[in-house]
Design a protein around this motif. Structure first.
Motif, PDB file in Angstrom:
ATOM      1  N   ALA A 125       0.869  -1.169   0.000  1.00 61.28           N
ATOM      2  CA  ALA A 125       0.000   0.000   0.000  1.00 61.28           C
ATOM      3  C   ALA A 125       0.910   1.225   0.000  1.00 61.28           C
ATOM      4  CB  ALA A 125      -0.903  -0.024   1.232  1.00 61.28           C
ATOM      5  N   PRO A 126       0.367   2.426  -0.237  1.00 64.84           N
ATOM      6  CA  PRO A 126       1.216   3.625  -0.260  1.00 64.84           C
ATOM      7  C   PRO A 126       2.032   3.790   1.024  1.00 64.84           C
ATOM      8  CG  PRO A 126      -0.951   4.131  -1.137  1.00 64.84           C
ATOM      9  CD  PRO A 126      -1.033   2.743  -0.588  1.00 64.84           C
ATOM     10  N   VAL A 127       3.227   4.354   0.866  1.00 62.66           N
ATOM     11  CA  VAL A 127       4.078   4.651   2.015  1.00 62.66           C
ATOM     12  C   VAL A 127       4.222   6.168   2.137  1.00 62.66           C
ATOM     13  CG1 VAL A 127       5.344   2.494   1.770  1.00 62.66           C
ATOM     14  CG2 VAL A 127       6.247   4.563   0.720  1.00 62.66           C
ATOM     15  N   LEU A 128       4.463   6.621   3.342  1.00 59.50           N
ATOM     16  CA  LEU A 128       4.626   8.046   3.614  1.00 59.50           C
ATOM     17  C   LEU A 128       6.064   8.300   4.045  1.00 59.50           C
ATOM     18  CD1 LEU A 128       2.226  10.414   5.438  1.00 59.50           C
ATOM     19  CD2 LEU A 128       4.550  10.218   6.311  1.00 59.50           C
ATOM     20  N   ILE A 129       6.688   9.323   3.480  1.00 62.79           N
ATOM     21  CA  ILE A 129       8.056   9.688   3.840  1.00 62.79           C
ATOM     22  C   ILE A 129       8.057  11.100   4.400  1.00 62.79           C
ATOM     23  CG2 ILE A 129      10.433   9.948   3.053  1.00 62.79           C
ATOM     24  CD1 ILE A 129       9.944   7.991   0.881  1.00 62.79           C
ATOM     25  N   GLU A 130       8.626  11.236   5.585  1.00 62.85           N
ATOM     26  CA  GLU A 130       8.717  12.537   6.251  1.00 62.85           C
ATOM     27  C   GLU A 130      10.106  13.128   6.034  1.00 62.85           C
ATOM     28  OE1 GLU A 130       7.696  12.226  10.376  1.00 62.85           O
ATOM     29  OE2 GLU A 130       6.172  10.690   9.991  1.00 62.85           O
ATOM     30  N   PHE A 131      10.151  14.409   5.693  1.00 55.92           N
ATOM     31  CA  PHE A 131      11.404  15.138   5.508  1.00 55.92           C
ATOM     32  C   PHE A 131      11.451  16.299   6.499  1.00 55.92           C
ATOM     33  CE2 PHE A 131      10.399  13.200   1.473  1.00 55.92           C
ATOM     34  CZ  PHE A 131      11.614  12.752   0.970  1.00 55.92           C
ATOM     35  N   ASN A 132      12.510  16.362   7.287  1.00 58.54           N
ATOM     36  CA  ASN A 132      12.733  17.505   8.180  1.00 58.54           C
ATOM     37  C   ASN A 132      14.241  17.719   8.263  1.00 58.54           C
ATOM     38  OD1 ASN A 132      12.805  19.499  10.085  1.00 58.54           O
ATOM     39  ND2 ASN A 132      11.542  18.438  11.595  1.00 58.54           N
ATOM     40  N   LEU A 133      14.774  18.550   7.388  1.00 64.45           N
ATOM     41  CA  LEU A 133      16.214  18.740   7.270  1.00 64.45           C
ATOM     42  C   LEU A 133      16.572  20.213   7.432  1.00 64.45           C
ATOM     43  CD1 LEU A 133      16.888  16.410   4.196  1.00 64.45           C
ATOM     44  CD2 LEU A 133      17.315  15.885   6.609  1.00 64.45           C
ATOM     45  N   LYS A 134      17.675  20.442   8.147  1.00 64.11           N
ATOM     46  CA  LYS A 134      18.164  21.805   8.367  1.00 64.11           C
ATOM     47  C   LYS A 134      19.670  21.856   8.140  1.00 64.11           C
ATOM     48  CE  LYS A 134      14.675  23.175  11.794  1.00 64.11           C
ATOM     49  NZ  LYS A 134      14.445  23.729  13.154  1.00 64.11           N
ATOM     50  N   ILE A 135      20.155  23.051   7.824  1.00 61.09           N
ATOM     51  CA  ILE A 135      21.592  23.300   7.677  1.00 61.09           C
ATOM     52  C   ILE A 135      22.059  24.135   8.864  1.00 61.09           C
ATOM     53  CG2 ILE A 135      23.372  24.464   6.324  1.00 61.09           C
ATOM     54  CD1 ILE A 135      21.829  23.766   3.822  1.00 61.09           C
ATOM     55  N   LYS A 136      23.070  23.638   9.547  1.00 63.00           N
ATOM     56  CA  LYS A 136      23.628  24.360  10.698  1.00 63.00           C
ATOM     57  C   LYS A 136      24.474  25.515  10.190  1.00 63.00           C
ATOM     58  CE  LYS A 136      26.063  23.415  15.047  1.00 63.00           C
ATOM     59  NZ  LYS A 136      26.724  22.365  15.865  1.00 63.00           N
ATOM     60  N   THR A 137      24.120  26.719  10.611  1.00 60.47           N
ATOM     61  CA  THR A 137      24.791  27.915  10.079  1.00 60.47           C
ATOM     62  C   THR A 137      25.840  28.488  11.011  1.00 60.47           C
ATOM     63  OG1 THR A 137      23.007  29.297  10.965  1.00 60.47           O
ATOM     64  CG2 THR A 137      22.776  28.529   8.686  1.00 60.47           C
ATOM     65  N   GLY A 138      25.983  27.928  12.207  1.00 57.51           N
ATOM     66  CA  GLY A 138      27.003  28.420  13.123  1.00 57.51           C
ATOM     67  C   GLY A 138      26.473  29.289  14.231  1.00 57.51           C
ATOM     68  N   GLY A 139      25.151  29.560  14.223  1.00 59.69           N
ATOM     69  CA  GLY A 139      24.574  30.361  15.293  1.00 59.69           C
ATOM     70  C   GLY A 139      24.452  29.580  16.588  1.00 59.69           C
ATOM     71  N   GLU A 140      24.063  30.289  17.633  1.00 63.75           N
ATOM     72  CA  GLU A 140      23.953  29.662  18.950  1.00 63.75           C
ATOM     73  C   GLU A 140      22.713  28.787  19.062  1.00 63.75           C
ATOM     74  OE1 GLU A 140      26.076  29.700  21.436  1.00 63.75           O
ATOM     75  OE2 GLU A 140      27.524  30.990  20.403  1.00 63.75           O
ATOM     76  N   GLU A 141      21.608  29.205  18.457  1.00 59.17           N
ATOM     77  CA  GLU A 141      20.332  28.528  18.604  1.00 59.17           C
ATOM     78  C   GLU A 141      19.914  27.844  17.312  1.00 59.17           C
ATOM     79  OE1 GLU A 141      18.878  28.314  21.469  1.00 59.17           O
ATOM     80  OE2 GLU A 141      20.244  29.708  22.509  1.00 59.17           O
ATOM     81  N   GLU A 142      19.039  26.839  17.472  1.00 61.16           N
ATOM     82  CA  GLU A 142      18.531  26.128  16.303  1.00 61.16           C
ATOM     83  C   GLU A 142      17.717  27.051  15.402  1.00 61.16           C
ATOM     84  OE1 GLU A 142      15.574  22.327  15.325  1.00 61.16           O
ATOM     85  OE2 GLU A 142      16.632  22.433  17.254  1.00 61.16           O
ATOM     86  N   GLY A 143      17.087  28.071  16.002  1.00 61.01           N
ATOM     87  CA  GLY A 143      16.306  29.012  15.216  1.00 61.01           C
ATOM     88  C   GLY A 143      17.147  29.813  14.240  1.00 61.01           C
ATOM     89  N   ASP A 144      18.461  29.861  14.451  1.00 56.20           N
ATOM     90  CA  ASP A 144      19.348  30.582  13.534  1.00 56.20           C
ATOM     91  C   ASP A 144      19.674  29.763  12.291  1.00 56.20           C
ATOM     92  OD1 ASP A 144      19.454  32.623  15.420  1.00 56.20           O
ATOM     93  OD2 ASP A 144      21.180  31.722  16.439  1.00 56.20           O
ATOM     94  N   ASP A 145      19.392  28.466  12.310  1.00 55.57           N
ATOM     95  CA  ASP A 145      19.758  27.584  11.201  1.00 55.57           C
ATOM     96  C   ASP A 145      18.772  27.713  10.042  1.00 55.57           C
ATOM     97  OD1 ASP A 145      21.833  26.717  12.775  1.00 55.57           O
ATOM     98  OD2 ASP A 145      20.720  24.990  13.553  1.00 55.57           O
ATOM     99  N   GLN A 146      19.199  27.203   8.893  1.00 57.11           N
ATOM    100  CA  GLN A 146      18.394  27.284   7.675  1.00 57.11           C
ATOM    101  C   GLN A 146      17.567  26.012   7.492  1.00 57.11           C
ATOM    102  OE1 GLN A 146      20.611  27.860   4.049  1.00 57.11           O
ATOM    103  NE2 GLN A 146      18.880  27.287   2.746  1.00 57.11           N
ATOM    104  N   GLN A 147      16.248  26.179   7.430  1.00 60.76           N
ATOM    105  CA  GLN A 147      15.364  25.042   7.162  1.00 60.76           C
ATOM    106  C   GLN A 147      15.392  24.744   5.670  1.00 60.76           C
ATOM    107  OE1 GLN A 147      12.808  23.567   9.667  1.00 60.76           O
ATOM    108  NE2 GLN A 147      13.174  21.967   8.150  1.00 60.76           N
ATOM    109  N   VAL A 148      15.774  23.519   5.315  1.00 63.64           N
ATOM    110  CA  VAL A 148      15.805  23.127   3.911  1.00 63.64           C
ATOM    111  C   VAL A 148      14.440  22.628   3.477  1.00 63.64           C
ATOM    112  CG1 VAL A 148      16.851  21.579   2.209  1.00 63.64           C
ATOM    113  CG2 VAL A 148      18.251  22.558   4.036  1.00 63.64           C
ATOM    114  N   ILE A 149      13.916  21.636   4.203  1.00 67.33           N
ATOM    115  CA  ILE A 149      12.629  21.052   3.844  1.00 67.33           C
ATOM    116  C   ILE A 149      11.963  20.511   5.102  1.00 67.33           C
ATOM    117  CG2 ILE A 149      13.740  18.837   3.268  1.00 67.33           C
ATOM    118  CD1 ILE A 149      11.580  18.439   1.140  1.00 67.33           C
TER     119      ILE A 149
END
Length: 280
Positions: free
Chosen positions: A83-107
């Protein structure tokens, strides 16, 4: 039947094989390798829990080089595609900031892949677009396949030795329109190594799994071995390399549980979903 080689109780099943993930592009200019973290996970109706293909934390990101290929440690088990499968994507690029909110969300999103839209044994590449970039996923749908768990062990390493080892899998099958390469291991092996890692792949019923070993030393060395597809049991092959001994073991499974006593019956849900029937 007692003889697992001619077992009529279990059957080959439809499966999905993911060959590679690639960071296609990012919305902001990147001058060199990037530190990627997050996860890519698959959910199927055999077991709706997350089956991680890629999973790295912010404190342990993966360095993605210029070619964009994302090294995949998973999946941890075969991906059923009855049956159909579901794939979840949650990827970020670490930009060097202190917090995760400073990073770049890719998808950050989900996609559904159905066996109805992809021909048997065709290697497909599909681009998944996010707000901050795109990821290419290369995969194939196999109508009748078996799960192979490739286990690689190292022994008899010469004291103080260190060498570069590459293990890659591919297929020999009359049904494949094009062939995909599966990276099993690529890295440096030191004297304290014992087990490298386990990789799960899907092999078509009429196919064979080809494992190629490349040892990068003076002069180089290439060795190939072929594992015919099976429903049960395991196969093993030992590479004698001089500086070390590499053992490749491949246990097989159809991931089939007929007349399961488990409740609820996951295969009943899988069948109803494939027929378009809604259920609670």
């Amino acid at each position: 039947m007692p003889n697992w080689r001619v077992c009529k109780r279990h059957a080959y099943r439809a499966m999905m094989q993911i060959f590679s993930l690639k960071l296609a592009y990012t919305s902001s200019y990147v001058s060199g390798p990037v530190q990627l973290y997050g996860y890519v996970a698959v959910r199927d109706l055999l077991n709706p829990m997350q089956n991680y293909v890629f999973n790295h934390t912010r404190n342990n990101p993966l360095v993605v080089e210029y070619d964009g290929f994302i090294q995949m440690p998973g999946p941890k088990r075969g991906i059923r595609m009855q049956a159909p499968v579901l794939i979840e994507f949650n990827l970020k690029i670490k930009t060097g900031g202190e917090e995760e909110g400073d990073d770049q969300q890719v998808i950050d999103g989900v996609a559904i892949f159905s066996d109805r839209y992809f021909g048997h044994a065709r290697v497909n590449t599909q681009r998944m677009d996010g707000d901050g970039g795109s990821v290419d996923i290369k995969f194939a749908f196999l109508e009748q396949a078996s799960e192979a768990t490739v286990q690689v062990g190292i022994s008899e390493i010469e004291k103080g030795s260190c060498f570069s080892l590459c293990l890659a899998g591919s297929y020999v099958s009359p049904s494949y329109v094009s062939h995909g390469k599966i990276q099993l291991f690529d890295g440096v092996v030191s004297a304290d190594a014992s087990e490298l890692r386990r990789t799960v792949v899907a092999v078509a019923q009429d196919g064979k799994l080809v494992v190629k070993l490349t040892l990068s030393q003076k002069g180089g060395l290439d060795i190939c071995t072929i594992f015919p597809v099976e429903k049960h049991g395991s196969q093993a092959f030992i590479f004698k390399l001089g500086v070390a001994t590499v053992e490749v073991m491949v246990p097989w499974s159809t991931m089939d549980i007929p007349k399961s006593r488990l409740r609820p019956n996951c295969f009943a849900h899988e069948f109803r979903a494939s027929e378009g029937v809604e259920f609670d």
